[in-house]
Design a protein around this motif. Sequence first.
Motif, short mmCIF file in Angstrom:
data_model
loop_
_atom_site.label_atom_id
_atom_site.label_comp_id
_atom_site.label_asym_id
_atom_site.label_seq_id
_atom_site.Cartn_x
_atom_site.Cartn_y
_atom_site.Cartn_z
N VAL A 1 0.81 -1.16 0.08
CA VAL A 1 -0.06 -0.06 -0.09
C VAL A 1 0.89 1.35 -0.01
CG1 VAL A 1 -2.04 -1.30 1.27
CG2 VAL A 1 -0.23 0.15 2.63
N GLY A 2 0.23 2.40 -0.66
CA GLY A 2 1.14 3.42 -0.43
C GLY A 2 0.22 4.65 -0.18
N TYR A 3 -0.55 4.32 1.01
CA TYR A 3 -1.71 5.37 1.61
C TYR A 3 -1.58 5.07 2.91
CZ TYR A 3 -5.19 1.98 2.75
OH TYR A 3 -5.58 0.83 3.04
N GLN A 4 -2.14 6.29 3.71
CA GLN A 4 -2.50 6.25 5.22
C GLN A 4 -3.73 6.89 5.41
OE1 GLN A 4 0.60 8.47 7.00
NE2 GLN A 4 2.11 7.56 5.84
N LEU A 5 -4.74 6.46 6.02
CA LEU A 5 -5.85 7.01 6.58
C LEU A 5 -5.74 7.00 8.17
CD1 LEU A 5 -8.53 5.18 4.22
CD2 LEU A 5 -8.13 7.76 4.43
N PRO A 6 -6.20 8.12 8.68
CA PRO A 6 -6.67 8.05 10.13
C PRO A 6 -7.39 7.07 10.48
CG PRO A 6 -7.80 9.82 9.11
CD PRO A 6 -7.23 9.06 8.08
N ALA A 7 -7.18 6.77 11.82
CA ALA A 7 -8.21 5.70 12.66
C ALA A 7 -9.57 6.26 12.85
CB ALA A 7 -7.72 5.49 13.85
N LEU A 8 -10.59 5.61 12.47
CA LEU A 8 -11.81 6.24 12.48
C LEU A 8 -12.26 6.61 13.71
CD1 LEU A 8 -14.39 3.67 10.37
CD2 LEU A 8 -13.94 6.10 10.22
N PHE B 1 -6.13 -4.22 -10.12
CA PHE B 1 -5.86 -2.83 -9.45
C PHE B 1 -4.42 -2.64 -8.80
CE2 PHE B 1 -7.45 1.43 -7.62
CZ PHE B 1 -8.23 1.61 -8.96
N PRO B 2 -3.98 -1.61 -8.98
CA PRO B 2 -2.29 -1.61 -8.74
C PRO B 2 -2.15 -1.82 -6.84
CG PRO B 2 -2.80 0.37 -9.47
CD PRO B 2 -4.12 -0.48 -9.54
N GLU B 3 -1.03 -2.50 -6.50
CA GLU B 3 -0.89 -2.54 -5.07
C GLU B 3 0.80 -2.23 -4.98
OE1 GLU B 3 -3.05 -5.84 -2.82
OE2 GLU B 3 -3.08 -6.56 -4.75
N VAL B 4 0.99 -0.93 -4.68
CA VAL B 4 2.45 -0.61 -4.64
C VAL B 4 2.52 0.39 -3.58
CG1 VAL B 4 3.08 -0.90 -6.97
CG2 VAL B 4 1.74 1.24 -6.39
N GLU C 1 4.65 3.51 -1.47
CA GLU C 1 4.54 5.25 -1.83
C GLU C 1 5.80 5.37 -2.83
OE1 GLU C 1 3.88 8.19 1.32
OE2 GLU C 1 5.64 9.49 0.32
N VAL D 1 5.34 4.25 -6.23
CA VAL D 1 4.71 5.31 -7.18
C VAL D 1 5.54 6.42 -7.51
CG1 VAL D 1 2.91 6.93 -6.85
CG2 VAL D 1 2.46 4.81 -6.08
N VAL D 2 6.34 7.03 -6.41
CA VAL D 2 7.09 8.42 -6.95
C VAL D 2 8.34 7.97 -7.96
CG1 VAL D 2 8.91 9.81 -5.88
CG2 VAL D 2 6.99 9.43 -4.51
N ILE E 1 4.50 14.98 -7.85
CA ILE E 1 4.57 14.48 -9.28
C ILE E 1 3.84 15.46 -10.39
CG2 ILE E 1 3.68 12.56 -10.88
CD1 ILE E 1 5.70 11.79 -8.65
N GLN F 1 -11.23 -0.63 -14.82
CA GLN F 1 -11.34 -1.63 -13.80
C GLN F 1 -12.47 -1.07 -12.88
OE1 GLN F 1 -7.18 -1.04 -12.74
NE2 GLN F 1 -6.74 -3.18 -13.74
N LEU G 1 -1.41 5.33 -5.73
CA LEU G 1 -1.14 5.14 -4.09
C LEU G 1 -2.37 4.67 -3.10
CD1 LEU G 1 -0.12 8.96 -3.67
CD2 LEU G 1 1.51 7.12 -3.29
N LYS H 1 -5.60 -1.11 -4.79
CA LYS H 1 -6.96 -2.03 -4.32
C LYS H 1 -7.44 -2.02 -2.88
CE LYS H 1 -6.52 -6.13 -6.14
NZ LYS H 1 -6.05 -7.74 -6.67
#
Lengths: 491, 426
Positions: A25-32, A55-58, A60, A63-64, B73, B107, B329, B332
């Motif tokens: 994963v390349g993201y962060q979300l706060p705790a709910l 769908f991609p799974e990469v 951060e 991605v950069v 980017i 997709q 980013l 999935k």
Amino acid sequence: MIRKVRSHITQNEDLIFERSSPGKVGYQLPALDVPEADPSALLGAANVRGEIEGFPEVSEVEVVRHFTRLSTWNYAIDLGMYPLGSCTMKYNPRINEAVARLEGLAWSHPYQPESLSQGAMEVVAKLEDALCEITGLDDITLQPAAGAHGELTGILLVRAMLEAQGNPRKRILVPDSAHGTNPATAGIAGYAVQNVRSNDQGMIDLEELARLADEDVAALMVTNPNTLGVFEENIMRAAEILHSKGSMVYMDGANLNALVGVARPGDFGIDVMHINLHKTFSTPHGGGGPGGGPVAVKKHLAPFLPVPRLKRLKDAFAWDYDVPQSIGKVRAFYGNFGVLVRALAYILAHGGPGLRNATVDAVLNANYIRHKLAPYFDLPYNRPNMHEVVFSDDRQSAKGVRTGDMAKRLIDYGFHPYTVSFPLIVHGALMIEPTETESKQELDLFIDAMISIAQEVDEEPAKVTSAPHATRTSRVDETTAARKPIVRWKP
Amino acid sequence: MLAACGLTSTDQLFGQIPAEARIHEALNLAPGISEFEIVDYFKGLSDRTSNGYASFLGAGVYNHYRPVVVDTIVSRGEFLTSYTPYQSEISQGTLITIFEFQTMVCQLTGMDVANASMYDASTAVPEAAMMAVRITGRHRILVAKSVHPEYRMVQETYAKNQGLPIEEFGYDAETGQLDLADLEAKLSKEVACVIIQTPNFFGIIEDVKKAAELAHAHGALLVATFSEAASLGILAPPVDADIVAGELQSFAISPSYGGPFAGIIASKEKYIRQLPGRLVGETKDSNGNRAFCLTLATREQHIRREKATSNICTNQALIALMATVYLELYGKQGLRELATQNLAKAHYLGTKIRPHFSGPYFNEFVAAAPAGKTPEGINEALLEKKIIGGLPLGRFYPELSGATLLCATEMTKRADMDTLAEVFHS
């Protein structure tokens, strides 16, 4: 001799889907901060999707690196001259990017109260005023999202005005030198297109125009300076011919950058025109958009402008939806606001005198190129030009080398190609627009490159016809791409 | 340089312009100002906006977090300052990002092909309708009243000038979903397409399959639109539609007072040659390496002129790139978590303020103001607490003039929702 570039290493890079591995994963979300939701319970199981296949799974950094590597495979104004005729590839000042990202402008919601939108509305007001002053027209809408969208808006305004007079009419006249968007727009606005042949100077043929103009013609769509980069010296006479039949004159403003501070369309007979903010007013092309296509009009077309109109009250701005004769909306909300911010910043930075200087420099640069290259390339219409100059490949094609080949060879010299095969009235056109951005040093490098290519055509034409040689991607097979379209990745 | 041109003054550069067409006084615009003054001026404008307010506005434009990498980017000059990638050999970077964009749009939507972007959803919808007219050879267009009102207004502007009659069909007053009986009654063999939105303008999820069955039974196409793309992280894609025309503003594109956004148009494979706008395809270069280029250009205005599928030229490439970076980013897992968080937040708010419609909703819902109150009055009271309330619906739906459209996203704080509920009921 190639003086501007030499090769360097570029990284290979796969498509992101091929780099993907499960669980990355390349993201962060706060705790709910609220109770968790059960999608199936809330939406019904049938409404909930399974995993998005492929769908991609990469991460951060992946991605950069992915986008940074890809970016190095692009040419850009930031790397050098981009002499695309008609496209006006000028430097995009970074200050414009910075102000467009200011929190209060970038994060304003279009439906927030007007009392909390006054700063944003002032951007609209200031830009409207400046563009009316620059074009010499009376009123304006900033709603259209790009040039072609502005064309459609402008022709719909004409249609609405004529309809209000009782007859929307049937035809739009379009010179054979016009941009492809002009006839396409006329078609979408419900008009038949009638092509107008240019005269032997590549200009509007007044006799031909007088022959075609009648009470069925809604408008003439004219580009001025035209796509040869030449000012239509008979434009006022042409406008009189149209106006005498009750027809309107629409101006494609793609070349407005040749006129700012020197001549105003409103003063030479134009009733309605669009402005490409991403050309004349330097908002970035971004690989194909976003643009901005404001449409400026004379008074008689103003009642038909799209809603909402910006109203200037005594001490505030307000949006006015109560415009009974308006054509309606051509886009949701108020247009590409972020683009408007950039264009206004450009105008403020230059000011009146600076804008005129930019015009002078752009025209001088194009004339310099014409004089320097005239000994080497055929000039089908040899007359003073404004912001761009059009050569033909007549001399070179006799040796089997076409404009497209020389354009590709120019890449090896470190330049983006000029515009190829347009306008259509020039066989094998090389359309060159330097803009005011380029210094004499860069122009001389370009001129040297073109002369060197002309010599190569004489001495080793195969080198030109098989170009480019120095790029990581060689000539691309566009025929197969169109014959068997693969327009998405599949696992 | 003047001398090289055989000129002695810059004025001579404009000799071809007739004197009566030239201006003889300077433009009435102030002289240029410095970078510092420009920043100062725009900061002043930025302060005279909603800066610092919490907001419950959605209605087609959503507050979602934009990861820092997105700006990193799209600020790269190689993306920012390049032109449309007609010259493939030196545009592979842009071409590949568009190819990935097209792929991810497929997709997400369940369609087979997608173009390189449209201006926004409000203009993508009429382009989809024009596609349907070309495909079916029919002229009538049916639009659900629950489609975004501004999309419908744009659709009307486009259609009325092409002689395409438009008719609206209603929504169920109880569920907020399509009134399928009304749709069925208005369908005929003259209808080219039925346009629906899901989640619809009220935030309610539609039964796309049923709408498609009805449309198809009458030989019409189904066009599905959406304004809240984040919903696609959890909602079943509209695979029964023939064309999907939507809005990706939710994917890292700031509200920016209404634009620039990035619209999409996607369809079943068989309609590929009727798509408007640019398309990137995969091919090989002369050395046999994989390469990409703009393709099927014979649909487009610069080749076909008045016979083109659309007049669109410039699209929203850089904005589409923002969405592309964002989607890669989040990926999935992230997109699903994002959607689930939105669902959780909105449904928390839904426990505090009762939704007006009974249909399932994603991250926004309609709420009727309590007796004796108006949505406008509630919003006034909220502003004092630095909160922008929902969108009062009366301006678009007179029958809902006592109701407001409330939205919560992953950015919405519980404390603000509690304050909203308090003011709403107080």
